[in-house]
Design an enzyme around this catalytic site. Structure first.
Site, PDB file in Angstrom:
ATOM      1  N   GLU A   1     -52.354 -53.356 -19.059  1.00 61.26           N
ATOM      2  CA  GLU A   1     -53.332 -53.521 -20.133  1.00 61.26           C
ATOM      3  C   GLU A   1     -54.406 -52.445 -20.040  1.00 61.26           C
ATOM      4  O   GLU A   1     -54.948 -52.234 -18.949  1.00 61.26           O
ATOM      5  CB  GLU A   1     -53.969 -54.918 -20.039  1.00 61.26           C
ATOM      6  CG  GLU A   1     -52.937 -56.005 -20.315  1.00 61.26           C
ATOM      7  CD  GLU A   1     -53.493 -57.429 -20.211  1.00 61.26           C
ATOM      8  OE1 GLU A   1     -54.722 -57.581 -20.015  1.00 61.26           O
ATOM      9  OE2 GLU A   1     -52.718 -58.365 -20.335  1.00 61.26           O
TER      10      GLU A   1
ATOM     11  N   ASP B   1     -50.240 -62.058 -25.859  1.00 60.03           N
ATOM     12  CA  ASP B   1     -51.670 -61.808 -25.674  1.00 60.03           C
ATOM     13  C   ASP B   1     -51.893 -61.009 -24.391  1.00 60.03           C
ATOM     14  O   ASP B   1     -52.970 -60.492 -24.158  1.00 60.03           O
ATOM     15  CB  ASP B   1     -52.430 -63.136 -25.600  1.00 60.03           C
ATOM     16  CG  ASP B   1     -53.942 -62.946 -25.536  1.00 60.03           C
ATOM     17  OD1 ASP B   1     -54.470 -62.113 -26.313  1.00 60.03           O
ATOM     18  OD2 ASP B   1     -54.606 -63.602 -24.714  1.00 60.03           O
TER      19      ASP B   1
ATOM     20  N   GLY C   1     -57.118 -64.506 -25.117  1.00 59.19           N
ATOM     21  CA  GLY C   1     -56.938 -65.934 -24.808  1.00 59.19           C
ATOM     22  C   GLY C   1     -58.220 -66.680 -24.504  1.00 59.19           C
ATOM     23  O   GLY C   1     -58.434 -67.776 -25.012  1.00 59.19           O
ATOM     24  N   ALA C   2     -59.091 -66.074 -23.708  1.00 60.92           N
ATOM     25  CA  ALA C   2     -60.319 -66.775 -23.308  1.00 60.92           C
ATOM     26  C   ALA C   2     -61.538 -66.319 -24.114  1.00 60.92           C
ATOM     27  O   ALA C   2     -62.663 -66.713 -23.817  1.00 60.92           O
ATOM     28  CB  ALA C   2     -60.572 -66.553 -21.823  1.00 60.92           C
TER      29      ALA C   2
ATOM     30  N   HIS D   1     -55.417 -59.468 -25.161  1.00 57.26           N
ATOM     31  CA  HIS D   1     -55.902 -60.421 -24.146  1.00 57.26           C
ATOM     32  C   HIS D   1     -57.146 -61.185 -24.622  1.00 57.26           C
ATOM     33  O   HIS D   1     -58.198 -61.134 -23.978  1.00 57.26           O
ATOM     34  CB  HIS D   1     -56.165 -59.711 -22.814  1.00 57.26           C
ATOM     35  CG  HIS D   1     -56.019 -60.631 -21.631  1.00 57.26           C
ATOM     36  ND1 HIS D   1     -55.552 -60.219 -20.416  1.00 57.26           N
ATOM     37  CD2 HIS D   1     -56.276 -61.963 -21.485  1.00 57.26           C
ATOM     38  CE1 HIS D   1     -55.533 -61.248 -19.573  1.00 57.26           C
ATOM     39  NE2 HIS D   1     -55.970 -62.317 -20.203  1.00 57.26           N
TER      40      HIS D   1
ATOM     41  N   ASP E   1     -41.691 -77.764 -15.454  1.00 58.73           N
ATOM     42  CA  ASP E   1     -42.665 -77.393 -14.430  1.00 58.73           C
ATOM     43  C   ASP E   1     -42.141 -77.873 -13.092  1.00 58.73           C
ATOM     44  O   ASP E   1     -42.099 -79.076 -12.840  1.00 58.73           O
ATOM     45  CB  ASP E   1     -44.045 -77.990 -14.714  1.00 58.73           C
ATOM     46  CG  ASP E   1     -45.100 -77.397 -13.779  1.00 58.73           C
ATOM     47  OD1 ASP E   1     -44.829 -77.305 -12.555  1.00 58.73           O
ATOM     48  OD2 ASP E   1     -46.185 -77.040 -14.251  1.00 58.73           O
TER      49      ASP E   1
ATOM     50  N   LYS F   1     -53.343 -77.364 -16.668  1.00 59.91           N
ATOM     51  CA  LYS F   1     -54.417 -77.719 -17.597  1.00 59.91           C
ATOM     52  C   LYS F   1     -54.158 -77.155 -19.004  1.00 59.91           C
ATOM     53  O   LYS F   1     -54.277 -77.863 -19.992  1.00 59.91           O
ATOM     54  CB  LYS F   1     -55.755 -77.188 -17.062  1.00 59.91           C
ATOM     55  CG  LYS F   1     -56.246 -77.937 -15.839  1.00 59.91           C
ATOM     56  CD  LYS F   1     -57.193 -79.048 -16.235  1.00 59.91           C
ATOM     57  CE  LYS F   1     -57.206 -80.247 -15.301  1.00 59.91           C
ATOM     58  NZ  LYS F   1     -57.280 -79.967 -13.873  1.00 59.91           N
ATOM     59  N   ILE F   2     -53.806 -75.871 -19.087  1.00 61.03           N
ATOM     60  CA  ILE F   2     -53.624 -75.255 -20.404  1.00 61.03           C
ATOM     61  C   ILE F   2     -52.350 -75.766 -21.065  1.00 61.03           C
ATOM     62  O   ILE F   2     -52.369 -76.186 -22.231  1.00 61.03           O
ATOM     63  CB  ILE F   2     -53.618 -73.716 -20.296  1.00 61.03           C
ATOM     64  CG1 ILE F   2     -54.988 -73.227 -19.797  1.00 61.03           C
ATOM     65  CG2 ILE F   2     -53.287 -73.075 -21.645  1.00 61.03           C
ATOM     66  CD1 ILE F   2     -55.050 -71.754 -19.445  1.00 61.03           C
TER      67      ILE F   2
ATOM     68  N   CYS G   1     -49.428 -66.352 -23.564  1.00 60.08           N
ATOM     69  CA  CYS G   1     -50.879 -66.192 -23.386  1.00 60.08           C
ATOM     70  C   CYS G   1     -51.249 -66.410 -21.931  1.00 60.08           C
ATOM     71  O   CYS G   1     -52.389 -66.739 -21.619  1.00 60.08           O
ATOM     72  CB  CYS G   1     -51.640 -67.217 -24.228  1.00 60.08           C
ATOM     73  SG  CYS G   1     -51.569 -66.899 -25.976  1.00 60.08           S
ATOM     74  N   SER G   2     -50.281 -66.277 -21.003  1.00 59.58           N
ATOM     75  CA  SER G   2     -50.604 -66.561 -19.598  1.00 59.58           C
ATOM     76  C   SER G   2     -50.924 -65.276 -18.844  1.00 59.58           C
ATOM     77  O   SER G   2     -52.092 -64.880 -18.771  1.00 59.58           O
ATOM     78  CB  SER G   2     -49.472 -67.337 -18.934  1.00 59.58           C
ATOM     79  OG  SER G   2     -48.256 -66.615 -18.957  1.00 59.58           O
TER      80      SER G   2
HETATM   81  C1  9EZ Z   1     -41.777 -71.888 -13.763  1.00 59.74           C
HETATM   82  C2  9EZ Z   1     -42.289 -71.766 -12.498  1.00 59.74           C
HETATM   83  C3  9EZ Z   1     -41.514 -71.262 -11.475  1.00 59.74           C
HETATM   84  C4  9EZ Z   1     -43.666 -72.170 -12.247  1.00 59.74           C
HETATM   85  C5  9EZ Z   1     -44.460 -71.671 -11.288  1.00 59.74           C
HETATM   86  C6  9EZ Z   1     -45.645 -72.347 -11.389  1.00 59.74           C
HETATM   87  C7  9EZ Z   1     -46.487 -74.141 -12.893  1.00 59.74           C
HETATM   88  N1  9EZ Z   1     -45.529 -73.203 -12.395  1.00 59.74           N
HETATM   89  N2  9EZ Z   1     -44.319 -73.079 -12.903  1.00 59.74           N
HETATM   90  C8  9EZ Z   1     -40.480 -71.505 -14.012  1.00 59.74           C
HETATM   91  N3  9EZ Z   1     -46.720 -72.221 -10.639  1.00 59.74           N
HETATM   92  C9  9EZ Z   1     -40.214 -70.884 -11.718  1.00 59.74           C
HETATM   93  C10 9EZ Z   1     -39.698 -71.008 -12.989  1.00 59.74           C
END
Ligand code: 9EZ
Length: 526
Positions: free
Chosen positions: A260, A255, A280-281, A278, A170, A150-151, A229-230
């Site tokens: 933390e 972020d 972000g939200a 932090h 992804d 989503k983000i 920012c994850s």
């Molecule tokens: C990205 C990811 C895994 C990964 C894991 C998840 C959406 N996403 N992407 C790079 N849940 C390995 C390398």
């Protein structure tokens, strides 16, 4: 009925409780664990953000508690198994702060490119350093987005509006889905090679922890700029420090941090490093969104029995739930088990319901399978409402079938999953009325309890192998609680499924994998 709001909640959320007839709401923030323990017994509902720790001890005292609502996503502060055991529904609000976080990412991206935080500090220090702060345009530059949930999708959309070239990686979304969104899917390697800017939008999982390490950075473009920012820890802070110091990394914006607050983190002394605590939200809009969502959800549940966005209970009537709950548990465990042994993004999930179980409405069981499959890769965002939507968004085809008889078993659920790289199938049944068992894994027949810390080992079929595995675990004081061994005749090997008394750490897993007869070892958490 009474609801306790124990963290700061936007007034719009509090208002919804005040207006709800039949509910009395108290706002008591900043309670110590002991104070919370003392008052919790009076409440039917508890509403929190990230500060209140809903531990097993608190839950133990919560005689009337029916629901815990988290305004926001992360549920690190709630003991979900303890809540489930007492029949307490745990809900979150996974949608409310996506736009806000995406906007923060874009803010940091532009701040990096134009060095706005540094220039602000300089001018406030009475300097006028025009040469020093010459920036970079982002127009036509390549933005590499890792994780397109989503983000990530909103970041992609905004970046395209700023006329950036967007590429993404992804592993869990089918490329066709990304192409349809007008986004170019690439391998991680290609993303590192081509991106001028990189931003991360994945959850923290065993695959993403330390993803951006020294090795990854060495494959990136010279002068690359990185935003996170994850979740903290997906970027290795030490590697980032070295990269920024050498100039390999032109700039970085965080972020989120490994711990933390980060304390005396060396990154904070670097001129080409910028950061936020932090945030972000943290916007008024996002806090209102999540407060309103959680209030509506908790009111709906307490007054009307409607369950939405629950992470531990499917959205079905209490009556149906009572009858099919053991199957729902089995279905979720099968999904979670399968997910953790898959390689590659899922393309197709097919579920066969055989025997007694086929006589029920199996839709909720399919939702449970999908929740089990997606949670190891997407973590807290997955719940019993959005699991089918998240699967569809990733291009996963879901097929259900029913058969009245189940050969050797009274009831059997068989789950077959295809990924881009492999196919795997797993079957499970209920022993007695309630006890979930895995009875088949591909060609391997077994009888395993899908629970706790598990290890799946593929090894050569030779005497003494099991001994070396036991010795290795024993050396690290890990106890084997249960073990199943089966032959994989077609591959000339064995497969061993172990349950251990504690989680096996990364280094111990490496040691196991390096044993001469061990071909592969996988960790499973159920
Ligand atoms: C990205 C990811 C895994 C990964 C894991 C998840 C959406 N996403 N992407 C790079 N849940 C390995 C390398």
């Amino acid at each position: 009925m009474k609801v306790l709001i124990s963290d700061n909640l936007s007034e719009k959320g509090v208002e919804i409780f005040k207006k709800a007839e039949g509910l009395q709401v108290d706002v008591k923030t900043g309670l110590t664990p002991d104070e919370l323990k003392a008052v919790i017994k009076d409440y039917d509902g508890l509403v929190i953000r990230s500060a209140t720790k809903v531990t097993a001890e608190i839950i133990q005292m919560a005689d009337k508690l029916k629901v815990v609502g988290r305004a926001g996503i992360g549920l690190d502060n709630v003991d979900i198994p303890a809540a489930s055991q007492r029949g307490i529904v745990v809900m979150n609000t996974p949608e409310g702060n996506t736009i806000t976080t995406a906007e923060h990412t874009i803010s940091l991206l532009l701040s990096l490119a134009r060095r706005i935080p540094q220039a602000t500090a300089s001018l406030k220090d009475q300097k006028w350093e025009k040469k020093k702060f010459q920036g970079k345009e982002i127009f036509n530059k390549t933005l590499g987005i890792i994780g397109l949930g989503k983000i990530g999708s909103i970041v992609a959309d905004r970046a395209k509006g700023l006329k950036m070239q967007v590429i993404t990686y992804d592993p869990f979304i089918q490329p066709e889905i990304l192409l349809k969104q007008g986004i170019e899917p690439v391998s991680l390697e290609e993303l590192y090679q081509r991106a001028d800017f990189i931003t991360i939008h994945t959850p923290k999982t065993k695959d993403t922890l330390g993803l951006i390490n020294a090795e990854a950075i060495s494959r990136m473009k010279d002068g690359v700029m990185i935003v996170n920012c994850s979740r903290g820890g997906i970027i290795d802070e030490k590697a980032l420090f070295e990269g920024l110091k050498s100039g390999k990394v032109g700039g970085a914006a965080l972020d989120v941090f490994e711990t933390e607050p980060p304390g005396a983190c060396p990154l904070l002394d670097l001129e080409n490093f910028i950061c936020t605590p932090h945030l972000g939200a943290s916007t008024m809009e996002a806090q209102e969104n999540v407060a309103v969502a959680v209030a509506e959800q908790v009111v709906d549940y307490l007054l009307h029995g409607v369950i939405k966005n629950a992470v531990n209970v499917p959205s079905v009537s209490a009556n149906l739930l009572e009858r099919i709950k053991p199957y729902l548990v089995l279905a979720e465990r099968l999904g979670a088990f399968q997910s953790q042994i898959l390689d590659g993004g899922m393309t197709e999930v097919s579920i066969d319901y055989l025997g007694d179980v086929a006589g029920y409405d199996t839709k909720p069981m399919t939702v449970s399978v999908l929740k089990g499959l997606l949670t190891p890769i997407l973590k807290d965002v997955v719940n019993f409402v959005n699991a089918p939507i998240l699967a569809r968004d990733r291009g996963i085809r879901v097929i259900e079938s029913k058969t009245d008889t189940a050969d050797d078993f009274l009831n059997l659920i068989t789950l077959r999953v295809k990924t881009q790289k492999m196919e795997s199938s797993i079957s499970g049944t209920l022993f007695g009325k309630y006890e979930p068992r895995i009875v088949r894994l591909n060609h391997f027949r077994l009888e395993a309890i899908p629970e706790g810390h598990m290890l799946l080992i593929h090894n050569e079929d030779k005497p003494g192998v099991i001994g070396t595995i036991g010795t290795t675990l024993g050396k690290h004081r890990i106890n084997i609680e249960r073990m199943q061994v089966g032959q994989e005749k077609e591959k000339g090997g064995n497969i061993i499924l172990l349950t251990t008394d504690q989680a096996v750490s990364g280094p111990v897993l490496k040691e196991l994998t390096s044993l001469p007869s061990v071909k592969k070892a996988l960790l499973l958490e159920l």
